[in-house]
Scaffold this motif. Structure first.
Motif, PDB file in Angstrom:
ATOM      1  N   LYS A  46     -27.153  17.540  50.630  1.00 13.89           N
ATOM      2  CA  LYS A  46     -27.160  16.670  49.442  1.00 13.89           C
ATOM      3  C   LYS A  46     -26.796  17.418  48.167  1.00 13.89           C
ATOM      4  N   TYR A  47     -27.013  18.718  48.170  1.00 18.08           N
ATOM      5  CA  TYR A  47     -26.761  19.524  46.982  1.00 18.08           C
ATOM      6  C   TYR A  47     -25.619  20.500  47.267  1.00 18.08           C
ATOM      7  N   LEU A  48     -24.950  20.907  46.197  1.00 21.47           N
ATOM      8  CA  LEU A  48     -23.816  21.833  46.310  1.00 21.47           C
ATOM      9  C   LEU A  48     -23.878  22.817  45.161  1.00 21.47           C
ATOM     10  N   ILE A  49     -23.708  24.105  45.459  1.00 25.64           N
ATOM     11  CA  ILE A  49     -23.610  25.119  44.411  1.00 25.64           C
ATOM     12  C   ILE A  49     -22.201  25.698  44.424  1.00 25.64           C
ATOM     13  N   ALA A  50     -21.718  26.016  43.212  1.00 26.59           N
ATOM     14  CA  ALA A  50     -20.391  26.612  43.047  1.00 26.59           C
ATOM     15  C   ALA A  50     -20.509  27.768  42.074  1.00 26.59           C
ATOM     16  N   GLN A  51     -19.993  28.921  42.478  1.00 24.21           N
ATOM     17  CA  GLN A  51     -20.030  30.097  41.610  1.00 24.21           C
ATOM     18  C   GLN A  51     -18.716  30.198  40.846  1.00 24.21           C
ATOM     19  N   GLY A  52     -18.784  30.066  39.500  1.00 23.28           N
ATOM     20  CA  GLY A  52     -17.605  30.183  38.650  1.00 23.28           C
ATOM     21  C   GLY A  52     -17.106  31.606  38.580  1.00 23.28           C
ATOM     22  N   GLY A  53     -15.836  31.758  38.171  1.00 23.76           N
ATOM     23  CA  GLY A  53     -15.220  33.078  38.097  1.00 23.76           C
ATOM     24  C   GLY A  53     -15.372  33.708  36.730  1.00 23.76           C
ATOM     25  N   LYS A  54     -14.520  34.715  36.489  1.00 15.35           N
ATOM     26  CA  LYS A  54     -14.589  35.442  35.224  1.00 15.35           C
ATOM     27  C   LYS A  54     -14.152  34.522  34.077  1.00 15.35           C
ATOM     28  N   PRO A  55     -14.588  34.740  32.837  1.00 17.10           N
ATOM     29  CA  PRO A  55     -15.384  35.898  32.380  1.00 17.10           C
ATOM     30  C   PRO A  55     -16.891  35.679  32.434  1.00 17.10           C
ATOM     31  N   GLU A  56     -17.345  34.394  32.602  1.00 19.04           N
ATOM     32  CA  GLU A  56     -18.775  34.129  32.443  1.00 19.04           C
ATOM     33  C   GLU A  56     -19.555  34.219  33.742  1.00 19.04           C
ATOM     34  N   TRP A  57     -18.901  33.956  34.881  1.00 16.53           N
ATOM     35  CA  TRP A  57     -19.548  33.982  36.193  1.00 16.53           C
ATOM     36  C   TRP A  57     -20.783  33.060  36.189  1.00 16.53           C
ATOM     37  N   THR A  58     -20.534  31.769  35.931  1.00 17.75           N
ATOM     38  CA  THR A  58     -21.600  30.778  35.828  1.00 17.75           C
ATOM     39  C   THR A  58     -21.775  30.053  37.156  1.00 17.75           C
TER      40      THR A  58
END
Length: 1229
Positions: free
Chosen positions: A119-131
């Motif tokens: 039901k939930y999904l996580i996504a790791q953002g890239g540079k520069p903030e890595w959110t």
């Protein structure tokens, strides 16, 4: 016409740079990215289904599959990165949600993960903030965001959910290992622990509390609730336990020092399963760990290696691949690995498979893929084959009907271009050093011919296969496919040629280059027919219509050009995209283009000014080559992303071109004679081996039958004995059962009596207890009545106190209410005043608004009238256009009917043409045969004429010589005598030579007889060897029969005795002695013969030298004789003039006397020539009659001499073979 349809059919390739690029959907289906598609590949059925990427994305970056295996999430790069969730239960993978986070300051997501309940999904953002973004994806709601990197902004590699908890998340990266918990709308870090800075590459949850993490120095760390429990080093040996148990303090010193070593294995991927986990560490290695009894300890059970590549020049190069991704099937039966060379491998995880042998190797899951950008492409006419070459130095042959890799080979040089012969038996490959023509064998690609063209970027076979063109810089070289001669060189381009195409009938070759020129060349004359030059455009692709009248080219100016007879008819704008390749179907009804972004465009054909097209997502990088198969069923595209894609295409009616099934695809293959012989030899060896094994098996079976028969006898006897014992036992048990039954009945009767007595006792005791309990109940009822009365009294008192308090409160609130009512009256007065003011202002505003409304109303009424007028005018125009449209439709229908009739007529005419062509072919054949006979006859006539001319020349020369000789007869008598002496000397020499030759012939015949004798001896020796081999074979068979009696010693002894008596004789020593003597004699005779042959060769060389010297001497003498003859001719001429003068002075009498003298001289000459025998030696009475006869005799003699001289010259010109006698030089008397 409409736009042609294109549908993805199959794709060959893997994107290795995408996070999570391999997943199991079910036991038979895997999900992986290829090109700009996510592929659902059924491994058993070899079928693919496609999930295309988004239109405006810049490529995929990460993929995740939900734990329930229903959804797949795809992260794509862009101005604002997106995550698209697809439903895999739907056959076409229906798009469910597209997730974005507007406040995110990045262009990509590097890792994705679904929660355990999906039901939930996580996504790791890239540079520069890595959110990190936490979604409820079905509602597209962002629950929380969190910056996960450290202060230095180090990269993050992987994020994942706890497999049992939706709120726990693990994040790993360079110097980063963090655990987060979601609570109250925020992500909070927990489990802080100070660690040395390490580059954590991967991790996996092995339970709901424990995570294993791998780094780039070959260490695996075990964490429990954020606390590190163990650290062990990945060694290359199996069967060892981990290096540490409880904490980092007990790691061996050599393991800690190894962390700084650059050669340590990188733990690039970890995957957990029920027994333990698997990790990739080191080049081409995957290590399998299993749990032990100790909770904190894992034991390495196996190291699985990537197998070597047998098709490469360096097979061990495949073992240097880095495994980037691992996945386990749902039933945990298979492990699949994806490498950095874009290859997929698998292995069975069953214990039986893992325990076999010393070293376990992966097996290719599917066929091998290209690992670098594809540079060349071609399709075959007679076979369903595709040929590609790549920057990875490999050449591959694919089958687009079976969707399989037929053949591939890795070379030492990089391949730039490739061309496939129409027969499918040869390929032409342009390498960095040479252009090579190669044979496609059954299991190999073998070089056949090399051409000195370095770095050939374009090459193509003609449609007939008789020619091929290769680009050498800015020159196109055309070669013959049969003689390999350079037929022509096409020079004209100023820049590098980037594309070439043959027309359907091979009459023209079209080329396009970086210099902005598109040239049309005639292959017959090797001259330029048409040209179109646009220097602002660097062309990269060109194709021609089936009739060869139109050319279509694409290049750097972002447009598609239609060129006819050196004129650019139309330039269609590509809408800001750079087109790299163009391809037209053989039917001339479909046109496709490839772009730098990797998308495929289906262009509306014929071309329009607006250039309508349909765009399909295909590749993740620039399309480098495009080809359409000969039957117009498939379009093939290749790209710099190392992927090959086939598309099912259809024309405007949504149907493909009907393929002529009367001419099926060819099934012939090439195989070298040596390979075939090897295979046949191998087959024969295997057959003999099978026969031997059959015999061995039969023998073993006989032995086993004997053993089993004995065992069966023993078992049957044992079974009979046991049956007897069991029968007696059964009888005993029956008697015991009867006794026990009687005893049991007695016991039951006693128990029943006992129970009845106990029942009566219990009833009496229970009655007494019941009476006492009833009395207690009466007492409790009385106490409860008293308590109820007390509670009612207390309740009445509470109600009285409540009424009193209520009266006091009402008085207090009534006073307060009066105060508030006075305040309300004052507020009402103020409100009325404000209301009046408001009404006044409202009135003024309404008046202003009415004025404005009137103005606007007038304005819009005017505009409405104008619009109505224009609408009426347009309606009239549309009516006219409708009528025109209807009339045009009628015309189109009539034209279509005409076309149908014309097609029918065309079909009839084609049938007539075919029959006429057959007649023409037969007549041509007949004409050819007659021409050949005419040529033979003309040749014979010419030869006869030539001979006639030569004979006439000879006749003329001989007539002249006869005339001369008539005049020279008298002075030449002396010369003839001299010549006769010389001839006699020559005859004596010739006789000497004949004697020598006869002697040599005798020697040769003697040697030949000796040689025949030795040959006979050799034949006898061979026969003897064959006899010995037959004896040995018989001995072997007798021994084999003896072995059959190995269980019976008596028979064995008798059979061995028989064999000994049969084969062992007393004369062995004598025969061996005789054999030795024969060999010695044979060696001596052979040596003698060799010496005699050597001496004969020396003699022969000396004789040839003597012959040559004699020939030279004879030639010199002939030259001297010719000189003397010429001198005599001159003297004769002078004497004639003198005779003429004398005759004039002396008169006729003297003339008669001179004639008599001449007659006498001629008679004497005749007598000397004829040998002075017989009546011819007598002086003739009538010399005038005899002179012509003498001259005739001289002529015949001269002719004979001339013929003999010519024969001698012919014999001298060629060396006479030894053993043949020279023909004698006979003079006719």
């Amino acid at each position: 016409m409409a736009i042609a349809a294109a549908q993805p059919h199959h794709i060959f390739g893997l994107r290795s740079n995408i996070n999570g690029n391999i997943n199991y959907l079910d036991e038979q289906t895997i999900v992986f990215p290829s090109g700009n598609q996510v592929v659902r590949f059924n491994v058993d059925q070899k079928q693919q289904k496609f999930i295309p990427g988004s239109d405006k994305s810049r490529g995929m970056t990460a993929i995740a599959l939900s734990p329930n295996r229903r959804y797949v999430a795809v992260a794509e790069r862009g101005e604002k990165p997106t995550v698209t969730v697809f439903d895999l239960l739907h056959d076409q993978s229906k798009k469910r949600k597209m997730l974005t986070c507007p406040e995110l300051q990045t262009h990509e997501y590097v890792s994705l993960s679904f929660s355990p309940d999906s039901k939930y999904l996580i996504a790791q953002g890239g540079k520069p903030e890595w959110t990190l973004v936490y979604w409820v994806w079905e509602k597209s709601k962002v629950m929380a965001t969190m910056k996960t990197t450290n202060q230095a902004g180090q990269p993050i590699y992987q994020v994942s959910f706890n497999p049992q908890d939706n709120t726990q998340i693990c994040v790993t990266g360079n110097h980063i290992f963090k655990l987060f918990r979601y609570a109250e709308g925020n992500l909070k870090q927990f489990g802080f622990q100070k660690l040395e800075p390490q580059n954590f590459l991967s991790h996996a949850w092995v339970s709901d509390e424990r995570v294993v993490v791998g780094n780039d120095s070959g260490h695996i760390l075990l964490f429990e609730n954020g606390e590190m429990k163990a650290d062990f080093y990945v060694s290359l040996t199996a069967g060892t336990s981990s290096d540490a148990r409880q904490s980092i303090s007990i790691i061996p010193e050599d393991a800690t020092s190894a962390t700084t070593n650059t050669s340590d294995p990188r733990v690039a991927s970890i995957v957990a399963y029920s027994k333990g986990f698997a990790c990739s560490a080191g080049l081409g290695n995957v290590h399998l760990y299993e749990k032990t009894d100790d909770r904190d300890l894992y034991r390495k059970v196996r190291v699985v290696k990537v197998p070597p590549d047998p098709h490469s020049t360096d097979p061990l190069q495949a073992e240097t691949q880095q495994v980037l991704s691992l996945t386990v099937s749902p039933s945990e039966e298979s492990l699949v690995a994806a490498t950095d060379h874009s290859q997929l491998y698998s292995i069975a995880l069953s214990s039986a498979e893992l325990s076999k042998g010393d070293q376990a190797y992966f097996e290719p899951l599917v066929h091998s893929f290209h690992s670098s950008g594809v540079t060349g492409l071609d399709v075959c006419i007679r076979k369903p084959l595709i040929a590609t070459c790549s920057a990875d130095r490999s050449v591959r042959i694919w089958n687009y009907e079976t969707n399989s890799l037929e053949l591939y080979k890795v070379f030492q040089e990089e391949a730039f271009s490739i061309a496939l012969h129409p027969s499918g038996l040869y390929i032409l490959v342009g390498f960095s050093d040479k252009l090579r023509l190669m044979n496609i064998l059954i299991d190999d690609i073998r070089i056949f011919k090399e051409f000195t063209i370095r770095g050939c970027r374009e090459c193509a076979f003609s449609n007939g296969g008789h020619l091929f063109a290769a680009v050498h810089g800015n020159v196109i070289q055309v070669y013959s496919s049969t003689t390999f001669e350079n037929v022509s060189n096409l020079k004209g381009h100023n820049g590098k040629v980037r594309s070439i195409a043959w027309t359907a009938d091979d009459s023209k070759l079209i080329s396009a280059g970086m210099d902005g020129a598109v040239y049309e060349w005639s292959t017959a004359t090797a001259k330029r027919v048409n040209e179109a030059v646009l220097k602002t455009c660097a062309y990269t692709g060109v194709t021609a219509s089936p009739n060869g009248k139109h050319t279509y080219a694409v290049g750097s100016d972002k447009s598609l050009k239609e060129i006819t007879e050196s004129q650019i008819l139309r330039a269609v704008d590509a809408g800001g995209a750079t087109l790299t390749q163009v391809a037209m179907s053989h039917s001339g009804r479909m046109l496709f283009c490839g772009t730098t972004t990797g998308s495929l465009r289906s262009i509306k054909y014929p071309l329009t000014e607006s250039g309508e097209f349909t765009e399909h997502q295909a590749h993740a990088a620039q399309i480098t080559k495009m080809k359409i198969t000969y039957d117009d069923q498939y379009l093939v595209t290749v790209s710099e992303d190392a992927c090959l894609m086939t598309w099912k295409i259809a024309d405007k009616e949504g149907r493909g071109v009907k393929h002529d099934r009367e001419v099926p695809f060819a099934e012939e293959i090439l195989i070298t004679k040596s390979d075939l012989e090897e295979k046949n030899q191998l087959m024969s060896e295997l057959k003999t081996r099978v026969e031997e094994l059959k015999m061995e098996n039969e023998y073993q079976l006989r032995l086993k039958d004997m053993n089993y028969n004995e065992k069966i006898k023993e078992l049957t006897e044992k079974f009979i004995q046991e049956m007897e014992s069991l029968k007696t036992k059964n009888q005993v048990l029956k008697t015991e059962k009867e006794k026990e039954g009687a005893k049991h009945e007695e016991e039951v009767a006693e128990v029943i009596d006992k129970h009845s007595k106990e029942m009566q006792d219990l009833e009496s005791t229970n009655n007494q207890k019941l009476m006492s309990e009833y009395e207690k109940y009466q007492e409790l009822q009385a106490t409860s009545q008293r308590m109820q009365e007390d509670y009612e009294r207390q309740l009445q008192e509470a109600e009285d106190s409540k009424e009193h308090a209520l009266e006091e409160l009402t008085e207090f609130y009534e006073t307060k209410l009066q105060e508030k009512s006075t305040m309300l009256d004052q507020a009402n007065d103020e409100a009325r005043q404000q209301n009046r003011e408001y009404e006044e202002t409202k009135k003024q505003i309404e008046e202003d608004a009415d004025r404005e409304i009137l103005d606007i109303k007038n304005k819009y009424e005017r505009r409405l009238r104008d619009e109505i007028e224009t609408n009426m005018r347009l309606k009239g125009e549309s009516g006219i256009m409708r009528k025109k449209f209807n009339s045009l439709n009628k015309e189109i229908d009539s034209k279509n009917e005409e076309i149908k009739t014309m097609q029918q007529e065309k079909q009839k005419l084609e049938n007539v043409i075919k029959s006429l062509e057959k007649d023409i072919h037969g007549l041509k054949k007949e004409i050819q045969e007659r021409d050949e006979t005419i040529q033979d006859k003309e040749k014979r006539i010419y030869d006869l004429k030539k001979k006639n001319q030569e004979l006439e020349k000879f006749k003329f020369v001989l007539d002249y010589k006869i005339k001369e000789l008539k005049k020279q007869i008298e002075p030449r008598e002396n010369d003839i005598k001299l010549m006769r002496e010389q001839i006699q000397e020559m005859e004596s020499e010739l006789e000497r030579f004949h004697k020598l030759n006869t002697q040599l012939e005798l020697n040769i015949t003697e040697y030949k007889q000796k040689l025949r004798a030795t040959d006979e001896e050799l034949r006898m020796e061979r026969q003897r060897v064959r006899d010995v081999e037959a004896i040995i074979k018989r001995i072997k068979t007798d021994l084999h029969n003896c072995v059959g009696n190995i269980q019976d010693p008596k028979k064995l002894k008798e059979s061995i005795k028989e064999a000994y008596e049969k084969h062992v004789h007393d004369d062995t020593v004598e025969s061996s002695g005789v054999d030795a003597d024969i060999q010695k004699e044979y060696a001596r005779q052979r040596e003698h013969l060799e010496r005699s042959v050597a001496s004969l060769r020396k003699k022969l060389s000396k004789d040839t030298e003597i012959h040559r010297a004699d020939n030279v001497r004879i030639m010199q003498e002939n030259v001297m004789l010719i000189k003397e003859i010429n001198d005599l001719r001159r003297e004769l001429k002078l004497s004639r003039t003198q005779v003429h003068d004398l005759e004039a002075t002396l008169g006729t009498n003297r003339a008669n006397r001179g004639a008599n003298n001449v007659g006498r001289r001629l008679e004497t000459a005749a007598t000397t020539i004829s040998g002075g025998s017989g009546p011819q030696s007598v002086m003739r009475q009538n010399p005038e009659e005899e002179i012509p006869r003498i001259i005739e005799m001289q002529k015949t003699e001269i002719r004979k001499l001339r013929n003999q001289v010519m024969d001698m010259e012919e014999q001298l010109s060629r060396r006479p073979p030894s053993g043949t006698r020279l023909p004698p030089m006979v003079l006719s008397q």
